[in-house]
Design an enzyme around this catalytic site. Structure first.
Site, PDB file in Angstrom:
ATOM      1  N   ASN A   9       1.080  -1.839  -0.290  1.00  0.00           N
ATOM      2  CA  ASN A   9      -0.177  -0.205   0.397  1.00  0.00           C
ATOM      3  C   ASN A   9       1.095   0.941   0.161  1.00  0.00           C
ATOM      4  OD1 ASN A   9      -2.253   2.351   0.674  1.00  0.00           O
ATOM      5  ND2 ASN A   9      -2.523   1.055   2.158  1.00  0.00           N
ATOM      6  N   ARG A  90      -3.213  -1.922  -4.017  1.00  0.00           N
ATOM      7  CA  ARG A  90      -3.872  -1.002  -3.573  1.00  0.00           C
ATOM      8  C   ARG A  90      -2.804  -0.191  -4.825  1.00  0.00           C
ATOM      9  NH1 ARG A  90      -4.922   3.452   1.300  1.00  0.00           N
ATOM     10  NH2 ARG A  90      -6.347   3.936   0.819  1.00  0.00           N
ATOM     11  N   HIS A 178     -11.473   5.906  -1.968  1.00  0.00           N
ATOM     12  CA  HIS A 178     -11.302   4.671   0.180  1.00  0.00           C
ATOM     13  C   HIS A 178     -12.412   3.436  -1.029  1.00  0.00           C
ATOM     14  CE1 HIS A 178     -10.585   8.391   1.971  1.00  0.00           C
ATOM     15  NE2 HIS A 178      -9.745   8.399   1.517  1.00  0.00           N
ATOM     16  N   LEU A 206     -12.246   8.679   8.382  1.00  0.00           N
ATOM     17  CA  LEU A 206     -11.571  10.150   8.701  1.00  0.00           C
ATOM     18  C   LEU A 206     -10.484  10.166   9.139  1.00  0.00           C
ATOM     19  CD1 LEU A 206     -15.054  11.366  10.844  1.00  0.00           C
ATOM     20  CD2 LEU A 206     -14.448  11.523   8.135  1.00  0.00           C
ATOM     21  N   ASN A 208      -6.222  11.285   7.486  1.00  0.00           N
ATOM     22  CA  ASN A 208      -5.556  12.394   6.853  1.00  0.00           C
ATOM     23  C   ASN A 208      -7.004  12.377   5.522  1.00  0.00           C
ATOM     24  OD1 ASN A 208      -3.283  12.792   8.435  1.00  0.00           O
ATOM     25  ND2 ASN A 208      -2.284  10.897   7.839  1.00  0.00           N
ATOM     26  N   ARG A 238      -5.718  18.764   2.480  1.00  0.00           N
ATOM     27  CA  ARG A 238      -6.276  19.150   1.149  1.00  0.00           C
ATOM     28  C   ARG A 238      -8.056  19.806   1.908  1.00  0.00           C
ATOM     29  NH1 ARG A 238      -7.039  12.930  -0.290  1.00  0.00           N
ATOM     30  NH2 ARG A 238      -5.299  11.936   1.236  1.00  0.00           N
ATOM     31  N   ASP A 280      -2.518  17.875  11.858  1.00  0.00           N
ATOM     32  CA  ASP A 280      -3.010  16.109  12.492  1.00  0.00           C
ATOM     33  C   ASP A 280      -3.648  16.258  13.758  1.00  0.00           C
ATOM     34  OD1 ASP A 280      -1.071  13.624  13.754  1.00  0.00           O
ATOM     35  OD2 ASP A 280      -2.301  14.359  15.182  1.00  0.00           O
ATOM     36  N   MET A 281      -5.264  15.855  13.362  1.00  0.00           N
ATOM     37  CA  MET A 281      -6.811  16.089  14.374  1.00  0.00           C
ATOM     38  C   MET A 281      -6.171  15.650  16.478  1.00  0.00           C
ATOM     39  SD  MET A 281      -9.578  16.858  15.012  1.00  0.00           S
ATOM     40  CE  MET A 281      -9.895  17.057  13.241  1.00  0.00           C
ATOM     41  N   ARG A 282      -4.908  15.220  16.712  1.00  0.00           N
ATOM     42  CA  ARG A 282      -4.449  15.233  17.888  1.00  0.00           C
ATOM     43  C   ARG A 282      -3.862  16.951  18.058  1.00  0.00           C
ATOM     44  NH1 ARG A 282      -1.430   9.987  17.486  1.00  0.00           N
ATOM     45  NH2 ARG A 282      -1.095  10.352  15.563  1.00  0.00           N
ATOM     46  N   ILE A 326      -9.016   9.047  12.551  1.00  0.00           N
ATOM     47  CA  ILE A 326      -9.946   9.712  13.987  1.00  0.00           C
ATOM     48  C   ILE A 326     -11.262   9.200  14.442  1.00  0.00           C
ATOM     49  CG2 ILE A 326     -11.661  12.484  13.434  1.00  0.00           C
ATOM     50  CD1 ILE A 326      -9.029  13.166  11.575  1.00  0.00           C
ATOM     51  N   GLU A 328     -12.241   6.186  14.006  1.00  0.00           N
ATOM     52  CA  GLU A 328     -11.901   4.983  15.369  1.00  0.00           C
ATOM     53  C   GLU A 328     -11.903   6.176  16.308  1.00  0.00           C
ATOM     54  OE1 GLU A 328      -9.006   1.800  14.089  1.00  0.00           O
ATOM     55  OE2 GLU A 328     -10.110   2.490  12.216  1.00  0.00           O
ATOM     56  N   GLU A 376      -7.422  -2.370   5.295  1.00  0.00           N
ATOM     57  CA  GLU A 376      -7.714  -1.926   3.550  1.00  0.00           C
ATOM     58  C   GLU A 376      -6.887  -3.343   3.087  1.00  0.00           C
ATOM     59  OE1 GLU A 376      -6.461   2.012   4.229  1.00  0.00           O
ATOM     60  OE2 GLU A 376      -8.445   2.720   3.225  1.00  0.00           O
TER      61      GLU A 376
HETATM   62  P1  ADP Z   1      -3.881   7.868   6.927  1.00  0.00           P
HETATM   63  O1  ADP Z   1      -4.965   8.744   6.085  1.00  0.00           O
HETATM   64  O2  ADP Z   1      -3.285   8.239   6.765  1.00  0.00           O
HETATM   65  O3  ADP Z   1      -4.396   6.788   6.476  1.00  0.00           O
HETATM   66  P2  ADP Z   1      -5.285   7.415   9.287  1.00  0.00           P
HETATM   67  O4  ADP Z   1      -6.637   7.073   9.447  1.00  0.00           O
HETATM   68  O5  ADP Z   1      -3.772   6.811  10.375  1.00  0.00           O
HETATM   69  O6  ADP Z   1      -4.158   8.316   8.358  1.00  0.00           O
HETATM   70  O7  ADP Z   1      -5.753   8.369  10.762  1.00  0.00           O
HETATM   71  C1  ADP Z   1      -4.307   9.509  10.739  1.00  0.00           C
HETATM   72  C2  ADP Z   1      -5.437  11.127  11.152  1.00  0.00           C
HETATM   73  O8  ADP Z   1      -5.940  10.562  12.339  1.00  0.00           O
HETATM   74  C3  ADP Z   1      -4.742  12.322  12.176  1.00  0.00           C
HETATM   75  O9  ADP Z   1      -5.347  13.221  12.292  1.00  0.00           O
HETATM   76  C4  ADP Z   1      -4.157  11.711  13.572  1.00  0.00           C
HETATM   77  O10 ADP Z   1      -4.253  13.093  14.288  1.00  0.00           O
HETATM   78  C5  ADP Z   1      -5.970  11.330  14.047  1.00  0.00           C
HETATM   79  N1  ADP Z   1      -5.663  10.351  15.599  1.00  0.00           N
HETATM   80  C6  ADP Z   1      -4.917   9.179  15.844  1.00  0.00           C
HETATM   81  N2  ADP Z   1      -5.593   8.962  17.039  1.00  0.00           N
HETATM   82  C7  ADP Z   1      -6.161   9.656  17.274  1.00  0.00           C
HETATM   83  C8  ADP Z   1      -6.439  10.448  19.082  1.00  0.00           C
HETATM   84  N3  ADP Z   1      -6.355   9.711  19.561  1.00  0.00           N
HETATM   85  N4  ADP Z   1      -7.173  11.128  19.243  1.00  0.00           N
HETATM   86  C9  ADP Z   1      -7.683  12.032  18.603  1.00  0.00           C
HETATM   87  N5  ADP Z   1      -7.356  11.861  16.374  1.00  0.00           N
HETATM   88  C10 ADP Z   1      -6.248  10.503  16.283  1.00  0.00           C
END
Ligand code: ADP
Length: 395
Positions: A9, A90, A178, A206, A208, A238, A280-282, A326, A328, A376
């Site tokens: 992937n 993928r 997706h 949800l 990146n 984006r 990054d949401m975190r 996000i 999960e 995936e």
């Molecule tokens: P990708 O699309 O690159 O595969 P992911 O599915 O790994 O991305 O998601 C990444 C996003 O998930 C980032 O914005 C990250 O901050 C967010 N994220 C991961 N863990 C948490 C958390 N515990 N709380 C809030 N957001 C989180």
């Protein structure tokens, strides 16, 4: 020994891989890993399911091809080449032609190259993965699994832009992406809640990259992503939904070049652009900056709007599923979405939501809300096993 299947992937800054045993009912994960941080400080991570995880640090910058070569060298050293029965990839874009996984030959590869202008940031990496795999394992079948394939059955009204019809015929359509994630979730939901899975379901992927998919009877009916992976929800970097007139303005009055515009829309917008803090949401959740909080509010606002629109397309909502990073793990984003959709029949169980439980709706909620991890890689492995004909029982 069961047949072994490798999945690859190749994303924008990482190449993920996994090894699965081709078992009849569902592929069994043996190893997962990735080369991450390409172009900056690459790390080679390997997690062995029944054994010790290991992490090897790689020095210096790595190109995509070098990362892929490093992965296949590791696999060749760890497993006998004869044990690898197929490699699944993928591939972000299958265009109009590929509505199902396909074994890659020279002609298919040429067709996949034609889709590069449709997905310039992802398709070249996916093709590099296929070429690298063909070099390392020339006699092993390669299977391309498409992110667009799951959406190819959309009705005209969910597939078209209101441009002259000849543009639609040329293939300028709302492909949606997706798809491997949504297909996996549709299968999982059938196990978790078979009754609601047959109805109208919206899945919120949800990460990146972010999109929503409306399902009916487990089939994709509509998606927020369209011709490119820019449409729909705002994402890490984006823009999501935008007025095309604004793009014309930037090109004509701001003198922006297509290259600069592409960089703006794909890499400098979304949560990063709005917040000025992070993609990054975190990091946004931890930030005290008002703009970081405004970016989260915008993200939630758009998700609610799109859920309401998609619910109309499928004639009402029977279940909502959150998945990807996000979806999960961000209790805050889920709460914002679910509590903002009370009028639609959703009621949140705040305690379950804070724990990231698999069911986060309250018992009185008319519509159940699930948190379901996506996979995936397993979906690619499953398609690869079936397409390469490795297990009759898997059909
Ligand atoms: P990708 O699309 O690159 O595969 P992911 O599915 O790994 O991305 O998601 C990444 C996003 O998930 C980032 O914005 C990250 O901050 C967010 N994220 C991961 N863990 C948490 C958390 N515990 N709380 C809030 N957001 C989180």
């Amino acid at each position: 020994m069961a047949d072994l299947v490798v999945t690859l992937n190749a994303g924008s800054s990482s190449v993920k891989f996994a090894l699965f045993a081709a078992e009849a009912d569902w592929p069994r994960l043996i190893v997962s890993g990735a080369v991450e941080g390409l172009g900056a400080k690459p790390r080679f991570r390997v997690d062995v399911v029944e054994g010790e995880g290991s992490e090897t640090k790689l020095a210096g910058k790595l190109t995509y091809r070098q990362a892929i070569a490093a992965i296949f060298t590791w696999i060749e050293e760890a497993y006998p080449a004869a044990a690898i029965s197929a490699i699944g990839h993928r591939v972000v874009h299958g265009g109009l032609r590929f509505a199902a996984p396909v074994i890659v030959d020279a002609e298919t590869l040429a067709a996949l190259r034609e889709f590069i202008p449709l997905a310039p940031l992802h398709q070249p990496h996916n093709i590099a993965g296929i070429e690298g795999a063909r070099e390392a394992f020339p006699h092993v079948p390669q299977v391309a699994c498409f992110d667009t394939a799951f959406h190819r059955g959309h009705d005209f009204v969910d597939d078209a832009y209101a441009l002259p019809y000849s543009y639609y015929e040329r293939g300028l359509r709302r492909f949606g992406f997706h798809g491997l994630s949504y297909e996996y979730i549709a299968r999982r939901l059938r196990m978790i809640d078979p009754i609601h899975a047959e109805g109208g379901v919206i899945v919120a992927h949800l990460g990146n990259g972010a999109s929503l998919c409306a399902l009916k009877g487990g089939r994709s009916i509509a998606s927020t992503m369209g011709f490119s992976a820019l449409e729909g929800l705002p994402m890490g970097t984006r823009c999501g939904q935008i007025d095309p007139g604004l793009l014309l303005y930037l090109l004509q009055s701001d003198g922006m070049t297509p290259k600069k515009l592409s960089k703006l829309l794909y890499e400098r917008s979304g949560l990063l652009g709005l917040s000025g803090v992070s993609h990054d949401m975190r990091a946004l959740e931890a930030s005290q900056e008002p703009r970081a909080q405004a970016a989260i509010a915008y993200f939630i606002h758009r998700i609610k709007m799109e859920i309401a629109a998609l619910a109309t397309v499928i004639g009402g909502l029977d279940a909502l599923v959150f998945t990807a990073g996000i979806g999960e793990r961000s209790a805050r984003v889920r709460a914002g979405v679910v509590e903002g959709l009370g009028w639609l029949g959703l009621t949140l169980d705040r305690t379950a939501n804070a724990r990231n439980d698999s069911l986060i709706s309250a018992p009185q909620s008319r519509i159940p809300v699930f948190v379901t991890p996506t996979d995936e890689e397993a979906m690619i492995a499953r398609h690869t096993i079936e397409t390469a004909g490795l297990s009759d029982a898997a059909r």
